[in-house]
Structures are given as C-alpha cells and as structure tokens.
Design an enzyme around this catalytic site. Structure first.
Site, short mmCIF file in Angstrom:
data_model
loop_
_atom_site.label_atom_id
_atom_site.label_comp_id
_atom_site.label_asym_id
_atom_site.label_seq_id
_atom_site.Cartn_x
_atom_site.Cartn_y
_atom_site.Cartn_z
N CYS A 133 4.33 -6.27 -2.56
CA CYS A 133 3.74 -5.40 -2.98
C CYS A 133 4.91 -4.08 -2.96
O CYS A 133 5.94 -4.16 -3.33
CB CYS A 133 2.46 -4.69 -2.64
SG CYS A 133 1.71 -3.42 -3.67
N HIS A 134 4.57 -3.00 -2.25
CA HIS A 134 5.33 -1.70 -2.01
C HIS A 134 6.46 -1.93 -0.88
O HIS A 134 7.07 -1.25 -0.40
CB HIS A 134 4.59 -0.45 -1.89
CG HIS A 134 4.10 -0.04 -3.27
ND1 HIS A 134 2.84 -0.57 -3.90
CD2 HIS A 134 4.58 0.96 -4.06
CE1 HIS A 134 2.73 0.22 -4.85
NE2 HIS A 134 3.56 0.90 -5.26
N TYR B 90 5.77 -5.03 -6.33
CA TYR B 90 4.75 -4.48 -7.29
C TYR B 90 5.78 -3.99 -8.59
O TYR B 90 6.87 -3.49 -8.38
CB TYR B 90 4.14 -3.18 -6.54
CG TYR B 90 2.98 -2.62 -7.69
CD1 TYR B 90 2.08 -3.20 -7.93
CD2 TYR B 90 3.38 -1.13 -8.05
CE1 TYR B 90 1.27 -2.49 -8.67
CE2 TYR B 90 2.47 -0.55 -8.81
CZ TYR B 90 1.34 -1.31 -9.21
OH TYR B 90 0.57 -0.69 -9.93
N GLU C 238 5.85 4.22 2.07
CA GLU C 238 6.57 5.21 1.50
C GLU C 238 6.87 6.14 2.55
O GLU C 238 7.77 6.95 2.59
CB GLU C 238 6.20 5.85 0.46
CG GLU C 238 4.67 6.40 0.78
CD GLU C 238 3.91 6.99 -0.51
OE1 GLU C 238 3.72 8.29 -0.66
OE2 GLU C 238 3.65 6.31 -1.30
N GLY D 219 1.06 -1.14 0.22
CA GLY D 219 -0.06 -0.02 0.12
C GLY D 219 0.95 1.26 0.06
O GLY D 219 2.11 1.06 -0.57
N ARG D 220 0.39 2.09 0.55
CA ARG D 220 1.20 3.64 0.62
C ARG D 220 1.95 3.65 1.89
O ARG D 220 2.89 4.41 1.95
CB ARG D 220 0.35 4.77 0.31
CG ARG D 220 0.14 4.95 -1.15
CD ARG D 220 -0.72 6.28 -1.45
NE ARG D 220 -1.89 6.39 -0.82
CZ ARG D 220 -2.08 7.34 0.23
NH1 ARG D 220 -1.14 8.00 0.51
NH2 ARG D 220 -3.29 7.44 0.77
#
Length: 186
Positions: free
Chosen positions: A115-116, A138, A89, A85-86
């Site tokens: 993913c991320h 990802y 970051e 997800g975000r």
C-alpha cells in the site's frame, strides 16, 4: 535459531496490513518484532471503500510496539515488512529509518512493502536501490514509485529481486506467500 522478521510501523497503520503479516510470520514459526518511532501501544486504523472516490478511516485495534526504531539492530533480522495506512507518511521522518531500511537492501534481504509503504522507501538517500526495478503500491502512490526511479505496475503482488510489493490489504495472502518464499530460501 528461529528467523526474526522486523515490522516497521507506527500509529495509524492499516490494521490488516500489520496484523496479517504479524500473525502469518508467527504461524510460519518465526519471531515477529514490531518497531515504531517509540516503544508504545500503537493505534491502528481500518480503511475501506464505501462509495467515496477514496477510502474511509475508522479506529482499529491497539497493538504494542516491541521496540523503538532507535533500538533496532537490523543485522539481527532475516526480513523486513513495511505495512501501509497513514503510518508511512510520518515514520519516514524518523532519523533511524534510513539506517534500518538501507540494511535490508544492502544485504539483499527480503522486503515486503504494501500500500503506502513506498512512502517509507522515499526516505532512503540511495535511489539506485530502485532505479529500473518494478514494483506496485496503492494506486495514488504511483508517482512516489516513479520518483524513486522504479517502474510502476498494477500486477500485485509483484516480486523484483528481494522486494515484494502489493497494492492493498486484499493482496496480503499473495504478498506474504512470496515474501516467505524469499525468507525460507535464505
């Protein structure tokens, strides 16, 4: 004593990528502990592909973090899950993150990254953890994998030593199957 698995995340975590491991860990009979920068109720998000070249994002479920990163004592955990997800970051900016994540690589404990999640791994100051290893993420994070010195693969899930990686939330059943094999083998 039941094994404990740490899940590192924060706001805007992809809902499936945190809930599936959380529930699967408990189903296995282990304790799942969710840690975030602050102990709080997290807001998850739902990512999907709806005809755009990238994913869309909608609000997801709320999820309480059990502890803050500053409270994590990594020696008390048998494995680590990093959802995407975000959240990755910005959680990678937390000063406690390198201490926590490094422990799992130093001790060769299982790490699941989806993913991320690779963005969290970029916060480590020891690139040799990844030099020459193979992992996936990802597809838009391919450069982050390669900047770690790792080899990017589209095979998912992918197991390289203690690191189990996956690209997207549909990979979670395979990722968790391989991750739990490593945990159970300890």
């Amino acid at each position: 004593m039941s094994k404990r698995i740490l899940i590192l995340t924060g706001d805007a975590v992809e809902a499936l990528e945190v809930y599936y491991p959380y529930l699967r860990i408990m189903e296995e009979g282990y304790e799942a502990v969710i840690a975030s920068p602050k102990r709080k109720v997290l807001r998850t998000v739902v990512h999907d592909f709806e005809g755009l070249d990238t994913y869309t994002e909608k609000p997801g479920y709320q999820l309480p973090a059990h502890i803050s990163f500053s409270e994590v004592i990594p020696e008390g955990y048998s494995g680590l899950i990093i959802p995407g997800g975000r959240a990755p970051e910005y959680i990678r900016l937390d000063k406690h993150l390198p201490r926590i994540v490094s422990h799992f690589f130093d001790m060769n404990k299982p790490v699941g990254a989806i993913c991320h999640a690779v963005l969290v791994l970029t916060a480590l100051n020891k690139k040799w953890y990844f030099e020459g290893r193979t992992m996936t993420a990802y597809p838009a994070c391919r450069f982050d994998v390669e900047n770690l010195g790792a080899i990017y693969t589209t095979i998912t899930p992918f197991v390289d030593g203690n690191l189990v990686s996956g690209q997207l939330w549909p990979d979670l059943p395979g990722l968790m199957r391989e991750f739990l094999k490593l945990v159970n083998a300890q």
